[in-house]
Motif scaffolding. Structure first.
Motif, short mmCIF file in Angstrom:
data_model
loop_
_atom_site.label_atom_id
_atom_site.label_comp_id
_atom_site.label_asym_id
_atom_site.label_seq_id
_atom_site.Cartn_x
_atom_site.Cartn_y
_atom_site.Cartn_z
N TYR A 254 0.84 -1.21 0.00
CA TYR A 254 0.00 0.00 0.00
C TYR A 254 0.88 1.26 0.00
O TYR A 254 0.68 2.16 -0.81
CB TYR A 254 -0.94 0.00 1.21
N GLN A 255 1.82 1.32 0.90
CA GLN A 255 2.65 2.52 1.03
C GLN A 255 3.47 2.79 -0.24
O GLN A 255 3.62 3.94 -0.65
CB GLN A 255 3.60 2.40 2.23
N GLN A 256 3.97 1.73 -0.85
CA GLN A 256 4.86 1.91 -1.99
C GLN A 256 4.13 2.11 -3.32
O GLN A 256 4.71 2.67 -4.25
CB GLN A 256 5.79 0.71 -2.10
N HIS A 257 2.88 1.69 -3.39
CA HIS A 257 2.23 1.69 -4.70
C HIS A 257 0.88 2.40 -4.76
O HIS A 257 0.32 2.55 -5.85
CB HIS A 257 2.07 0.25 -5.20
N HIS A 258 0.33 2.82 -3.63
CA HIS A 258 -0.97 3.46 -3.66
C HIS A 258 -0.96 4.72 -4.51
O HIS A 258 -1.86 4.95 -5.33
CB HIS A 258 -1.48 3.78 -2.24
N GLY A 259 0.02 5.57 -4.31
CA GLY A 259 0.09 6.82 -5.08
C GLY A 259 0.18 6.57 -6.57
O GLY A 259 -0.49 7.23 -7.37
N TRP A 260 1.00 5.60 -6.94
CA TRP A 260 1.13 5.26 -8.35
C TRP A 260 -0.19 4.74 -8.92
O TRP A 260 -0.64 5.16 -9.99
CB TRP A 260 2.23 4.20 -8.54
N LEU A 261 -0.85 3.82 -8.19
CA LEU A 261 -2.11 3.26 -8.65
C LEU A 261 -3.18 4.35 -8.77
O LEU A 261 -3.92 4.40 -9.76
CB LEU A 261 -2.60 2.14 -7.72
N HIS A 262 -3.27 5.21 -7.78
CA HIS A 262 -4.23 6.31 -7.83
C HIS A 262 -3.99 7.18 -9.06
O HIS A 262 -4.93 7.57 -9.76
CB HIS A 262 -4.16 7.14 -6.54
N GLY A 263 -2.74 7.49 -9.35
CA GLY A 263 -2.41 8.29 -10.53
C GLY A 263 -2.78 7.59 -11.82
O GLY A 263 -3.32 8.21 -12.75
N TRP A 264 -2.52 6.29 -11.89
CA TRP A 264 -2.87 5.51 -13.08
C TRP A 264 -4.38 5.51 -13.30
O TRP A 264 -4.85 5.72 -14.42
CB TRP A 264 -2.34 4.07 -12.92
N LEU A 265 -5.13 5.31 -12.22
CA LEU A 265 -6.60 5.31 -12.32
C LEU A 265 -7.13 6.71 -12.63
O LEU A 265 -8.09 6.86 -13.41
CB LEU A 265 -7.22 4.76 -11.04
N ARG A 266 -6.53 7.73 -12.06
CA ARG A 266 -6.95 9.10 -12.34
C ARG A 266 -6.76 9.42 -13.82
O ARG A 266 -7.63 10.03 -14.45
CB ARG A 266 -6.17 10.09 -11.47
#
Length: 176
Positions: free
Chosen positions: A23-35
């Protein structure tokens, strides 16, 4: 392999630590990809949350060797379901808009109907394609079992088996 992916692989101490690291390492990336895919941050946040919830339900989080590829695969499935749900809701709301105001269901009834439509849609998606097709031919086009057998080029016994399977799925839906 990125440093974050390497760090996740190295943390085999517990599923809890692995989940936290994922979660800590990939949440920001996943949120950006989905955005980027959705065009807005609010729906992206919801779908990122749903993605992590689905992944956290897994028992072998520590076995994920390619976190971003895995996250993308899970998120893509959730995104497809989200698009289907949006299309279903739009079709329903468009149909409601055509009704005279006095015949339109209340907001509460609309929500209940939408929830039921989503349940029926999910149930239909869970059926094998030929079973779903036989059921829809019967229920939407009003075809007899004989006519369905001809249309699908299967035996009458197969149509009866398909319909039994579909009706059992409907009964399970009713029991939920």
């Amino acid at each position: 392999m990125s440093a974050a992916d390497f760090a996740l692989q190295q943390d085999h101490s517990s599923p809890t630590h692995a989940a936290q690291a994922l979660y800590q390492q990939h949440h920001g990336w996943l949120h950006g990809w989905l955005r980027y895919k959705l065009g807005n941050a609010f729906d992206a946040a919801d779908l990122a949350h749903d993605t992590f919830i689905r992944i956290l339900a897994r028992r072998d989080i520590v076995a994920i060797s390619q976190p971003r590829a895995y996250l993308t695969t899970v998120a893509r499935g959730i995104l497809i379901n989200w698009y289907q749900r949006q299309a279903l809701e739009r079709a329903y709301l468009d149909a409601i808009a055509l009704l005279p105001e006095v015949q339109a269901p209340s907001c509460e009834d609309q929500l209940l109907i939408l929830e039921t439509l989503h349940q029926v849609d999910a149930m239909l998606d869970s059926l094998p394609a030929v079973v779903r097709r036989a059921f829809l031919l019967s229920q939407l086009e009003g075809l007899t079992y004989d006519a369905i057998a001809v249309r699908l080029d299967v035996s009458l016994a197969s149509v009866k088996r398909y319909m039994k399977q579909a009706f059992l799925a409907c009964l399970q839906l009713d029991g939920d």
